[in-house]
Design an enzyme around this catalytic site. Structure first.
Site, PDB file in Angstrom:
ATOM      1  N   HIS A   1       0.836  -1.200   0.000  1.00 47.10           N
ATOM      2  CA  HIS A   1       0.000   0.000   0.000  1.00 47.10           C
ATOM      3  C   HIS A   1       0.873   1.252   0.000  1.00 47.10           C
ATOM      4  CE1 HIS A   1      -4.180  -1.491   0.663  1.00 47.10           C
ATOM      5  NE2 HIS A   1      -3.513  -2.581   0.956  1.00 47.10           N
TER       6      HIS A   1
ATOM      7  N   GLU B   1      -5.621   5.725  -6.289  1.00 46.03           N
ATOM      8  CA  GLU B   1      -5.716   7.120  -6.726  1.00 46.03           C
ATOM      9  C   GLU B   1      -7.127   7.655  -6.527  1.00 46.03           C
ATOM     10  OE1 GLU B   1      -4.815   9.946 -10.637  1.00 46.03           O
ATOM     11  OE2 GLU B   1      -4.592   7.762 -10.764  1.00 46.03           O
TER      12      GLU B   1
ATOM     13  N   VAL C   1     -10.134   5.267   3.337  1.00 48.91           N
ATOM     14  CA  VAL C   1     -10.407   6.704   3.350  1.00 48.91           C
ATOM     15  C   VAL C   1     -11.783   7.064   2.799  1.00 48.91           C
ATOM     16  CG1 VAL C   1      -7.956   7.229   3.136  1.00 48.91           C
ATOM     17  CG2 VAL C   1      -9.364   7.070   1.070  1.00 48.91           C
TER      18      VAL C   1
END
Length: 442
Positions: A341, A359, A397
């Site tokens: 990662h 991305e 996230v």
């Protein structure tokens, strides 16, 4: 209604032994080379008396039904067939004879299915749109899908509602049948002893489904009948009471099975991409899902070797399999996954060398547009975290803001290594689930 009278095993029909299944002669056994007069007359009762008693009950109530009809039984029952058709009942196929199919090879079963279609078409004047073998094999649904031309199959007891069966052929709609709300239990151990028991069971089944349906989701109740069983005087009254009880309720549809199938096809059509993910060749499966765990296709490869089925063709199902494969990896192997990662807002991000998935995830959290101060803070924390734990800070996230991420960063950097290793692995699994949900739904 299962119309089997005339399709049963009998020396008169050229069979090797007499019938022994579903009659008042409980515990009967086939008699090789001999006629069983009692069994023969029980089946004859179904055609001579039971059918007409059921016919009167349903036509008087103006309730259409589906008849699962044995082809050779229809050949021997032209009067009953005409009555079914005049009443507007669906005449679906119950195969060509009332036999046990379990020992047939796929080729033999395929040939018998084609013979059943031929007989049914000859006798009724139309190809059957519905199919129910009854005593089927594990291959039956795939062979009916292969044959094509059917609106549905009923050889399943797996649900209260229709569902799509996916195979290498066209999707096949399954409209499940029932063995519990079925008059066959009058002649099986621990079954119904009286009409009252039959009525109570049907009423309770209806009440439970009707109550569930009040939440807005429709429910389906199937009731299985046999002319020689439910057509007896001591049982028909229970059936009539049940029909009256159901008719007293609003928002109830008495439907032929083919009508349910056509409704389902319109409202809940077959999947646009009917290929089951877990039936893909291994290379195709790994090509598609090898990037779910960052730069770690071995997870998809290992998951593919597990016992996967239809339950794993969803995001949550496939994630469960991939997470199992990941958890089986040694600490060193899982550490390699963590190291694969990228740093959050780190050098790889700035160099635009992220995987498309990473991305997109970092962009969604605004990590591609940090202020100079924010970038300096992330760089400092990344370095400190990596020096302490030996792998980058990982967090799912999606749905988080920069402030949420920084807060978690500052809290977790105080963990000991074992605690943080376990948390990082949980976050990897969470990222995998979110990625799968972008591919699939549940």
């Amino acid at each position: 209604m299962n119309y089997e009278e005339g399709g049963e095993n009998s020396i008169l029909h050229g069979d090797e032994a007499s019938e022994a299944f579903l009659s008042e002669v409980v515990g009967a056994q086939p008699w090789p080379g001999q006629r069983h007069w009692s069994i023969e007359s029980v089946y004859e009762y179904g055609a001579r008396a039971g059918f007409w008693r059921l016919h009167r009950a349903f036509t008087a109530a103006n309730i259409p039904i589906t008849v699962y009809a044995i082809g050779t039984a229809l050949e021997r029952s032209p009067g009953q067939l005409r009555a079914m058709q005049d009443a507007g009942w669906e005449v679906a196929s119950h195969a060509h004879k009332w036999i046990e199919w379990k020992d047939f090879t796929p080729k033999e079963e395929r040939d018998l299915i084609n013979e059943s279609i031929r007989i049914h078409t000859d006798v009724t004047g139309a190809r059957p749109l519905g199919w129910y073998t009854g005593r089927c094999t594990a291959n039956t649904m795939d062979l009916i899908a292969e044959a094509g031309g059917f609106d549905y199959i009923a050889d399943s007891y797996a649900d209260d509602l229709p569902y799509w069966h996916l195979s290498e052929h066209e999707p096949l709609l399954v409209v499940p049948y029932t063995l519990d709300a079925n008059d066959m239990r009058f002649v099986t151990p621990q079954g119904f002893n009286s009409g009252d028991q039959f009525f109570t069971y049907l009423k309770d089944s209806f009440d439970a489904l009707y109550e569930e349906g009040e939440s807005g989701q429709a429910k389906m109740l199937s009731v299985g009948l046999h002319c020689r069983l439910a057509g007896r005087p001591g049982r028909i009254q229970a059936l009539k009471r049940f029909l009256g009880y159901v008719r007293s309720h609003k928002k109830v549809w008495f439907a032929r099975r083919v009508d349910i199938a056509k409704h389902w096809q319109q409202v809940h059509p077959a999947p646009a991409n009917p290929t089951r993910l877990t039936m893909l060749p291994k290379n195709d499966f790994v090509d598609r899902f090898g990037g779910i765990f960052e730069h770690s296709p071995w997870v998809a490869e290992s998951a593919y070797e597990l016992e996967l089925g239809p339950a794993h063709d969803t995001a949550s199902g496939l994630h469960n399999a991939m997470a199992r494969a990941f958890r089986r990896g040694s600490d060193d192997v899982r550490l390699d996954v963590l190291k694969a990662h990228p740093d959050l807002a780190g050098e790889i991000t700035q160099a635009k060398r992220l995987t498309p998935e990473s991305e997109s995830e970092q962009t969604s959290a605004g990590l591609d547009s940090l202020t100079d101060n924010e970038r300096e803070t992330f760089t400092r924390l990344n370095t400190k975290y990596m020096d302490k734990f030996g792998f980058p800070f990982i967090i799912a996230v999606k749905g988080l803001t920069k402030d949420h991420i920084l807060s978690a960063f500052q809290t977790r950097i105080g963990n000991d290594r074992d605690t943080e290793f376990a948390e990082a692995c949980r976050q990897v699994e969470r990222i995998a689930l979110l990625r799968l949900e972008d591919f699939l739904d549940d």
